[in-house]
Structures are given as C-alpha cells and as structure tokens.
Design a protein around this motif. Structure first.
Motif, mmCIF file in Angstrom:
data_model
loop_
_atom_site.group_PDB
_atom_site.id
_atom_site.type_symbol
_atom_site.label_atom_id
_atom_site.label_comp_id
_atom_site.label_asym_id
_atom_site.label_seq_id
_atom_site.Cartn_x
_atom_site.Cartn_y
_atom_site.Cartn_z
ATOM 1 N N GLY A 9 0.127 -1.166 -0.171
ATOM 2 C CA GLY A 9 -0.470 -0.080 0.328
ATOM 3 C C GLY A 9 0.861 1.367 -0.010
ATOM 4 N N LEU A 10 0.347 2.348 -0.296
ATOM 5 C CA LEU A 10 0.341 3.384 -0.647
ATOM 6 C C LEU A 10 0.211 4.463 0.895
ATOM 7 C CD1 LEU A 10 2.256 5.346 -3.018
ATOM 8 C CD2 LEU A 10 0.121 6.498 -3.407
ATOM 9 N N CYS A 11 2.344 5.049 1.050
ATOM 10 C CA CYS A 11 2.188 5.858 2.031
ATOM 11 C C CYS A 11 2.757 7.446 1.537
ATOM 12 C CB CYS A 11 3.228 5.055 3.211
ATOM 13 S SG CYS A 11 3.436 6.456 4.701
ATOM 14 N N LEU A 12 2.322 8.146 1.720
ATOM 15 C CA LEU A 12 2.815 9.841 1.433
ATOM 16 C C LEU A 12 3.220 10.129 2.330
ATOM 17 C CD1 LEU A 12 -0.279 10.734 -1.151
ATOM 18 C CD2 LEU A 12 1.659 9.712 -1.964
ATOM 19 N N CYS A 13 4.317 10.502 2.294
ATOM 20 C CA CYS A 13 5.342 11.248 3.423
ATOM 21 C C CYS A 13 5.812 12.934 3.363
ATOM 22 C CB CYS A 13 5.940 10.631 3.635
ATOM 23 S SG CYS A 13 6.126 8.629 4.071
ATOM 24 N N THR A 14 5.823 13.344 4.387
ATOM 25 C CA THR A 14 6.613 14.833 4.184
ATOM 26 C C THR A 14 7.452 15.579 5.113
ATOM 27 O OG1 THR A 14 5.120 15.939 5.759
ATOM 28 C CG2 THR A 14 3.450 15.712 3.208
ATOM 29 N N ILE A 15 8.070 14.659 4.531
ATOM 30 C CA ILE A 15 9.439 14.786 5.727
ATOM 31 C C ILE A 15 10.387 15.770 5.122
ATOM 32 C CG2 ILE A 15 11.478 13.353 6.371
ATOM 33 C CD1 ILE A 15 9.978 10.942 6.760
ATOM 34 N N GLY A 16 10.900 16.723 4.563
ATOM 35 C CA GLY A 16 12.079 17.771 4.535
ATOM 36 C C GLY A 16 10.959 18.431 3.321
ATOM 37 N N GLY A 50 5.841 -3.605 5.267
ATOM 38 C CA GLY A 50 5.934 -2.356 5.624
ATOM 39 C C GLY A 50 6.248 -2.289 5.254
ATOM 40 N N VAL A 51 6.775 -1.897 3.792
ATOM 41 C CA VAL A 51 7.560 -0.514 2.955
ATOM 42 C C VAL A 51 6.377 -0.728 1.777
ATOM 43 C CG1 VAL A 51 10.344 -1.504 3.715
ATOM 44 C CG2 VAL A 51 8.580 -2.458 1.568
ATOM 45 N N THR A 52 6.199 0.915 0.819
ATOM 46 C CA THR A 52 5.346 0.554 0.071
ATOM 47 C C THR A 52 6.014 0.665 -1.395
ATOM 48 O OG1 THR A 52 6.733 3.160 -0.212
ATOM 49 C CG2 THR A 52 4.458 3.021 1.556
ATOM 50 N N TRP A 53 7.401 0.292 -1.297
ATOM 51 C CA TRP A 53 7.821 0.065 -2.665
ATOM 52 C C TRP A 53 7.589 -1.629 -3.155
ATOM 53 C CZ3 TRP A 53 11.756 -3.026 -1.591
ATOM 54 C CH2 TRP A 53 12.720 -2.752 0.174
ATOM 55 N N THR A 54 7.937 -1.745 -4.240
ATOM 56 C CA THR A 54 8.226 -3.176 -5.114
ATOM 57 C C THR A 54 9.861 -3.501 -5.531
ATOM 58 O OG1 THR A 54 7.382 -3.083 -6.624
ATOM 59 C CG2 THR A 54 6.116 -3.076 -5.350
ATOM 60 N N ILE A 55 10.197 -4.657 -5.826
ATOM 61 C CA ILE A 55 11.075 -5.180 -6.419
ATOM 62 C C ILE A 55 11.227 -6.211 -7.066
ATOM 63 C CG2 ILE A 55 12.733 -4.304 -4.519
ATOM 64 C CD1 ILE A 55 12.698 -7.093 -3.405
ATOM 65 N N ASP A 56 11.940 -6.324 -8.863
ATOM 66 C CA ASP A 56 11.869 -7.442 -8.750
ATOM 67 C C ASP A 56 13.564 -8.013 -9.919
ATOM 68 O OD1 ASP A 56 11.273 -9.290 -11.157
ATOM 69 O OD2 ASP A 56 10.480 -8.104 -12.511
ATOM 70 N N SER A 90 8.881 2.972 -6.747
ATOM 71 C CA SER A 90 8.593 3.611 -6.089
ATOM 72 C C SER A 90 6.869 2.902 -6.082
ATOM 73 C CB SER A 90 8.659 4.891 -6.004
ATOM 74 O OG SER A 90 7.662 5.385 -7.858
ATOM 75 N N PRO A 91 5.984 3.290 -5.208
ATOM 76 C CA PRO A 91 4.449 2.927 -5.262
ATOM 77 C C PRO A 91 4.400 3.994 -6.361
ATOM 78 C CG PRO A 91 5.057 4.547 -3.632
ATOM 79 C CD PRO A 91 6.397 3.867 -3.653
#
Length: 961
Positions: A9-16, A50-56, A90-91
C-alpha cells in the motif's frame, strides 16, 4: 526465470519539505534495514513487509554460493553482486493536483561499483505506472565509464505531469562483482516551483526619447500558458545585432550606466515600463526585450521567435555655457542699481553658444541646497545672447544686450567657501553644472578664460585689458557675445554687411589679409581687396580707410585670401575662417539709399544679427527678385529668389550677408525698408497654395548651376519684375552658365503666367567655361541637364526640351535628364580683364540674349499628356522610408487617393523645415517615390509629412553619420 513482484500500500510522506515546495513522495529507507531480497545458488529470500516500494530481481541473486543482496543496509538501499538487472519500483504516486514535478535521488557506489562493461545504475520515471507495460524515460545513468562521478545527488526538474494523474519511479542495477555494486537513498518527488520558459514575448515594445539624457521604454506584458516572471531589456549604442541573447541559467544584473555603449535592466511582470538614464546626447540606442521565468541558475529566457526591439535617438544637448559666477561680493555694485549688497549683487551668467534660438522657459538655476531661480514662460535666448540672473535689486544698464532677471527665490545664497551652480531644463534634467571652491570668496567673479570655452579663473586675472572685477552679460573685455561670421569655400569674393551700428571695417576684417587701401590695410599696394559700391556712379570703388565705420543696411565686397598673412609664407590658414564683431547690435528699421537710375542695382545688406526674410521686406519700385553671391560651391556665381523659386532658399538672407536689389524699369523713387519684424528663424512655409515651379540643373563634373521657371499671377511672357537676371560671377574660376532668353536679356529665373493659355518656347543656353590666360573659354565635354523639381504643374501641360543641334526632343514629364556634348568654340573668349578678381567693376548686367541658343523649352497647356501612374488607389498612404536608419540618402514611397496638390516636407526635431521633397499636383496613383539626400544635415531624428486635401500623414526617420 522466476519473477517476484510485491505490491504494498501507498504511503505519502512530507518529510523534509523545502520552503515554497510541497513534497509529494519521499523515501529515505529509515528503519527498513533488511527489507528487500538476498540470494544464493540455493534461492532468494524476500522481505518487503511494511514498505511502500516493490522490487523485481528475477534470478539475478541466485548465481553462486555467496550471499548477494538487493536490500536496505544501514538505511541505504544497496545492490552487491547483482548478476543481471534488478529493479526497484516506487509505489504509484498521485500527481492529480500538479502540473509539474521535480525528481531527486542520491546515488553512490559500493566497492568498485561497476567492474565490467554494461553494468550500470539507471534512474527511470514513468507517467503511466499502472499500465500493463509502462513507458519509462531514462532520467540519469552511470556505468563503468563514469561511475567514478559518484556519489552524486541527481535532480530532474520540471517534469510535465499535467496530462496524467499518476507517476512512478524505477531504479535499475547491474553490478556483478564480488563486493562491488551501487546504492541509492533519499528518493523524493516534489511539486515543481521552477516554471517552464515563457510562452510568449511581450508586445507593443517602444523606445521613446525624453530629451538628450533619457529614453523611456514601454510594452504590454506577455500572456499565455506560462507567463513571464520578469523581463530583461538590453541596450546597445552600436546596433541591434550587437545585442547578444541571454543564456538560460545565467541571470544578468542591472547595468544602467550606458557610458560603455551597453546596459541591461530587469523589470518585473506587471510594470510594463522602464528607462535608461545618463545616455549621451545625439546618439542612437538600440533595445531588445526578453521574457523570462524563474531566477538565478533556474532562469529561463525566451529567445526563440520574434524578439521585440526598437530604437531611439537622444536629442542634441543644448549649446549653452555657464560663463560667469559672482558669490557674496562685498562693496561691489554688479547689478548697476547704485548700491552694493552682498546678496543682491550675486549673479550667474549663461550664454547660448548655439546657432538657433534656445527656449529656456521653466528652466531652473539651483545650487547644492535648492532651486534658486525659475525662468518665466517665453524666455528665449538668441544665438550668442547671454542671460544674467542677479540675486536681487534693480538691474540697471544694457549688460551687453543680455536678458536680465532677479532670482525668483529672492536670493542665490552662493557660498564663498564653495558651492554648486546647476542649470536644469523644464524636465529637471541637468544641462550644465559648475562646482567651485574657496576661490569664490575673493570679491571678484569667477569667469571662463577665454570666454565660453576656457576653465574658470578669477576675473581680475583673466581680464588682461583692465583687470576688472566682473562683467555680467558681456565678454571679459566688456563687449557683447554677439554673432560670428564663418567664411567657408575657397579664396575669392564675398558680399558682406554689418549687424552692428558702431564697428569699423577693420573690426570685422582685421584677422584676414587686406591690401590696396591707404589706411588700415596690411599693405597699401595692390588692387584693393575691399570694394564699396557707389550708387551715384553705378560702379565699385576701392575703400580708402578700413578705420571708417560700416553702415548698417549697406553692403560691400571683400576678397578673402587663403593666407592670413602674406608676409609669412607659412600663414596659409585655409578655410573656414571665423570673423566676429563686438559692439552694439543694430535695432530699429533701416532704409538704405538706392540708386535712382531706372533698372539700376544697389548693393545693400542685412542690418541685423539674425536672418531676414526677403519676402517680408517693404519695397517700392523695386523688383521682386533678390541676388546673393555664393562662393562656397565649386561653380561660383549668383543665386537668387523671386518669392516663388530660386537657389536662395525661401529668400532667407543670413546675418553679415550683402545682397543686390534692382529698381523696376524707369522707377524715379525706389525705396527699401528692412524692419526688425522681417527677421526670421527660417524654414517657414508661408503660402497656402504654392505656385508651379520648374528647376533645371546642368552639371559637368564638379561644375553645376540651376535655372528656374515660376508660374505666378504676376508672370508675363516677356520680362516682368519677378524674373531673375543671369549675372556673371565675380571670381575668375571655372563655372557653369544656364540662362533663358527673355526680351533680349538672359534670365536665371523666368516668371511666366500661372494661367498660361498658349504654347510658349523659351530659348535656353547651357555652357561651361574654363579659365585660360586670355580669359574664359567654353569648356568641352559631356553636360547633363536634369529637372529635379517639377512642383504643382497642371496635369494637362506638356513640357519638352529640344536640342536644336541634334534635333532630339525630350519629354520633361516622363524623362529625368538629357545628356549632350558641348564642344569648344574657337576664338570665343571672355577677357579676364573685365571680370578680374582684383579689378571688380559694376555688377555685370545680364548679357544680351543669344538668338542662337542651342535649346528650347516648350510649354504647351491644355493637353492630355500625363506622366502619372494609371493605378487608382482608394486612400492616401505614406510608407516608411528605406533604408532606415540611412546615410546620407533614403527613398520615400507614397500613394495618392485622389488628384490634387500633394506636399511632402521634412522637419527636424525642433519643428523646423529642412527640406521640401514634393510640392506638386498629383493624380491618383500608387507607388510614387521620392529620394532625399541629407548630406547637409546633422545626424538625428527627422519627421516627414505628407499633406493633401483632408490628409496629413507623418512618419519618423533616422539619419546616422
């Protein structure tokens, strides 16, 4: 190959979040150690909970028994011994609310990074991540050849996402080496605050001069999808081509000082105006304006398409000098009111050093504290005239004929210890300024030494005649500034007069060589170089005493030698020569005594220090034609004016100029009165309907001469009072002769009836003469006869030129010129003893008419012949001249909407007429053309105006020399 693709699932952050920007997506891998994949030959282990990204990773981590990684290690995503491509995704990032975004990623190497060809780390982005096969764009890539550039933070700015709602990032790795690989961190997507290049240029860009020191700029702001943040205006005094386009990413600072020939100005969107100050006078400046967005290293200029540009030329700075200053005098009565007062007897003296009137209405004299005097409306300084402003009191005296005022502020308060004196025009622009120091406190004025051109000095030292302490309104020696006479051309006779009532011949001629005169000449031997005309004997006679006072209104002739001192072989001063008078300028009307014999001539002169207008002079039993001798041209001779036409432009007679007038035939009591009201600034067009005129011009090499026809109500087929006699030159030089035979006399102007009813043929002679030991003889060679001016001719006339020697007839209305060969005539000699430059006789009357004239001009009225174009336009038009700017000639094209009188006149920036290009009846037609040769004019802006019934059209042109 096995593929492992995990979607979280997507998580939008506003850090920095950066100031002014919105962070849309951010991933710095904090707290995610071990997330990703590790693998050996026995298989791959995934942990992406627990992360929003994926890998292949496919099978890239299963190539050997070692542990290979594509995972987060110590807060950084790392890839080691990745055998083939592994991908980080990225998501899907929601960009619905944004039109442009910025992507940034920190990249680094592990160990040696890529250790073989083809290995890499590459950052991609996609605008359709949810598609079955997304389309990826490579943003940045590092391979074995350039991975030494890492670590690096890459930033891709201004990615256009206006056409999508989603955005995605893919990072690819391939680094198959034991312990070698890549890492990345701080993946961020932010709202773009760097705008794209402006969509459009501004419009209506205009440069307008504001006097001689400022040019005002205006424009209409650009519009479009991307509007500019600001504009850059660049200026050059060389050309438009000399202005280089600005470069993206490099901002240009303001540079308002254009003394080096270039400058720049940044103006924010919405202002729509700007100006450059401190410009040079009488200089053309070129401008370009560029739209731009952003600032600093992100600045983005629009340099494609049509860049707006314009040019403007500053005015000439007024020719005026602050010549004398008096500060805080003690015990001195400078204003002549009979008492001394240290405030009232302060003064400032200013002199007009130009050649035309100077309007100083609302100009201001100031010091370093405040404005001290404002000149009243209609305050005009004549050429060579001074104006003196005293601190107060009642100025008494003539002060050299200067204008005198008292300070409108009540006093000057000029400081003995030093001060500024500033002259400003009615726009507040500084014209002249003077700064003095403690020398101002010596109870004497500070004055330029020499007058007008020198540096400031104390008056008692500068005045070497009598060490006077001040001289308000006059030169150091107490004489008026007055008029100067400039003599140009070559050695020969000049016809002169005096504008002053109390000067001698020596006062005027003392600086040039004189001879043959008993008293006052450089030598008494030789033929007299100054000759006076005796109205009783109708002859010239040598002057006898150069100390005699010249009479205003009376002319004389003097031979001007190139040498100023024949006793010194090195004294050949050449030309021009400048003569001047210091005395009392004449005022009041003047009525010179005229020769009373029928049709006799009298040599009179301009009695004033300014130009007079022949057409305004009051005369009785005097013909309407005036004659002036011109020795400034290569073909010397007389020029004349009959109120309608002639080579003496508009009948304007300059100061110091002598001129001939002639009695009407049989006149017993001729009279001529010259009044102050007859003075003219020149160049005025007085007649609402100008008469028809024709100018004929004959040229052979440098030799040239004109003859004229005029058609007026006073005209006659025979001789009338507005004909102009052909007069032989005074000087023994080669010359051209053009004359028309009328009633057994030769004419330079033939005045015919305006309502000519019958065909008339006028005999015409065209000859060139050369000097020989015996005298003048005809000069053989090719002569071109042209007719550059055909003004206001009735459209139904036919005018032809017939060469009786060749039998050729030329239509003057359809042809421009006729060229023929003149042959030497054996034995035809005019003895030089009759016309010797050292033995002048009575002005030579027109020679007898020669029945054997080679040419005939035939004027046939009431015909249908016309040389006008057939095309009938629907409106008048005045086109821009080409080329523009120009030097020295340009062409003007125009169209005529309906048949009628058409006038095209050229004016300078002061509104004075400098040329009349067309003054004729024109039939309706397109594409008329006329050329203007501005060789005699100064550089600057000129206006040309077309006037026709119900039509006035004006355009501007620029002369650059």
């Amino acid at each position: 190959m096995k593929h492992f693709l995990l979607t979280i699932g997507l998580c939008l952050c506003t850090i920095g979040v950066a100031v002014g920007q919105t962070t849309i997506y951010s991933e710095d891998f904090t707290g995610e150690d071990g997330k990703g994949a590790t693998g050996t030959s026995s298989g791959t282990t995934f942990d992406t909970t627990g992360v929003t990204w994926t890998i292949d990773v496919g099978t890239t981590l299963e190539t050997d028994g070692s542990t290979n990684q594509f995972e987060v290690v110590s807060g950084v995503f790392s890839g080691i011994d990745v055998d083939g491509s592994a991908f980080w995704f990225s998501p899907e990032i929601d960009v619905t609310s944004y039109s442009a975004i910025d992507l940034s990623v920190d990249l680094d190497i592990i160990g040696g990074g890529a250790n073989a060809s083809g290995e890499n780390i590459t950052v991609y982005y996609t605008l359709n991540p949810s598609a079955g096969t997304p389309t990826y764009t490579s943003a940045d890539s590092y391979t074995q050849s350039n991975d030494s550039e890492l670590p690096k933070s890459i930033s891709i700015s201004n990615i256009d996402v206006s056409g999508t709602n989603e955005f995605g990032i893919r990072i690819e790795m391939d680094a198959n080496g034991g312990g070698d690989g890549f890492s990345f961190d701080n993946v961020s997507v932010e709202e773009n605050t760097v705008k794209a290049e402006p969509t459009n240029h501004p419009t209506s860009f205009s440069a307008t001069k504001d006097g001689f020191s400022e040019i005002d700029l205006s424009w209409t702001d650009a519009t479009g999808a991307v509007t500019p943040d600001a504009y850059l205006v660049k200026v050059s005094s060389t050309s438009l081509a000399a202005i280089s386009d600005p470069s993206d990413g490099t901002a240009e600072s303001d540079d308002s000082d254009v003394s080096d020939g270039s400058g720049a100005l940044n103006v924010n969107q919405g202002t729509e105006s700007g100006s450059f100050t401190g410009l040079s006078d009488d200089t053309q400046y070129f401008f370009k304006i560029y739209s731009y967005t952003n600032s600093g290293s992100n600045i983005d200029f629009k340099t494609n398409g049509t860049i707006q540009s314009d040019d403007a030329t500053t005015d000439d700075a007024p020719d005026v000098v602050i010549n004398e200053i008096m500060a805080d005098p003690t015990g001195l009565d400078t204003n002549g009111d009979g008492s001394s007062n240290f405030e009232e007897d302060e003064f400032v003296e200013i002199v007009n050093t130009g050649t035309s009137n100077l309007d100083i209405s609302s100009w201001v004299i100031a010091d370093n504290s405040s404005d001290r005097h404002t000149f009243a409306a209609s305050t005009v300084l004549a050429p060579g005239q001074a104006v003196v402003v005293f601190g107060g009191g009642t100025p008494t005296g003539d002060f050299g004929g200067s204008l005198t005022f008292t300070a409108t502020s009540g006093k000057f308060e000029l400081n003995n210890s030093g001060d500024d004196v500033v002259l400003k025009n009615n726009s507040g622009t500084t014209i002249k300024s003077v700064t003095y120091g403690s020398e101002g406190g010596s109870d004497e004025s500070l004055t330029r030494s020499p007058d007008l051109t020198g540096s400031f000095a104390q008056h008692e030292t500068a005045d070497t005649d009598d060490a006077s302490s001040f001289s308000p309104g006059t030169k150091l020696d107490g004489t008026s500034f007055g008029e100067e006479l400039t003599i140009s051309g070559t050695e020969g006779w000049r016809m002169l007069s005096t504008p002053n009532s109390d000067n001698t011949y020596d006062d005027l001629l003392g600086d040039i060589w004189t001879q043959g005169i008993g008293t006052g000449a450089d030598v008494t031997n030789g033929t007299a170089s100054v000759q006076l005309y005796n109205t009783t004997t109708d002859n010239f006679a040598a002057a006898t005493d150069l100390g005699a006072t010249m009479t205003t209104g009376v002319g004389f002739i003097t031979y001007v030698y190139s040498d100023d001192d024949y006793t010194n072989s090195g004294a050949d001063a050449g030309f021009p020569k400048t003569l001047s008078l210091s005395g009392t300028e004449n005022s009041g009307s003047v009525s010179p005594t005229l020769n009373t014999e029928g049709d006799a001539f009298t040599l009179v002169g301009n009695p004033y220090a300014s130009t007079i207008d022949w057409d305004l002079l009051t005369r009785s039993d005097v013909t309407g034609t005036v004659y002036v001798y011109d020795n400034t041209v290569s073909s010397p001779g007389y020029i004349s004016w009959n109120g309608s036409t002639g080579d003496l432009t508009d009948g304007l007679i300059a100061t110091y100029q002598g001129f001939w007038v002639q009695n009407t035939s049989g006149s017993p009591t001729p009279s001529l009165t010259i009044e102050e009201a007859d003075q003219s600034s020149g160049g005025t067009f007085r007649k609402e309907v100008a008469p028809a005129t024709i100018q004929l011009t004959a040229t052979m090499g440098e030799l040239s001469k004109n003859a004229h026809f005029s058609f007026t109500e006073q005209g006659a087929l025979g001789k009338d009072n507005y004909d102009g006699l052909y007069l032989e030159p005074l000087d023994f030089k080669d010359y051209m002769a053009v004359s028309m035979a009328v009633d057994a006399e030769r004419m330079s102007i033939n005045n015919l009836p305006a309502d000519l009813q019958a065909e008339v043929t006028v005999p015409l002679s065209v000859e060139a003469f050369k000097t020989t030991e015996e005298g003048w003889t005809p000069k053989a060679g090719e002569i071109t006869l042209s007719w550059p001016e055909l003004n206001n001719l009735p459209e139904n006339w036919e005018i032809t030129l017939t060469d009786y020697q060749t039998g050729i007839t030329t239509n003057i209305l359809t042809q421009n010129s006729y060229t023929f060969t003149a042959e030497e005539v054996k034995g035809k000699v005019k003895p030089k003893t009759m016309f010797s430059v050292l033995s002048p006789v009575s002005m030579t009357k027109a020679k007898s008419a020669d029945d054997a004239s080679r040419f005939g001009i035939t004027i046939a009225p009431n015909t249908s012949v016309s040389n006008e174009p057939d095309t009938k336009p629907t409106a008048f038009a005045l086109n821009q001249n080409y080329p523009n700017p120009f030097n020295p000639s340009t062409t003007i094209s125009y169209s005529v909407g309906q048949t009628g009188p058409v006038n095209i006149t050229v004016y300078n920036v002061m509104g004075q007429k400098v040329a009349e290009l067309v003054n004729a009846t024109k039939t309706a037609g397109n594409n008329y053309q006329i050329s203007w040769d501005a060789t005699a004019q100064a550089s600057g802006i000129y206006y040309y105006r077309l006037t026709a019934p119900g039509q006035v059209l004006t355009r501007q042109m620029t002369l650059i020399k």
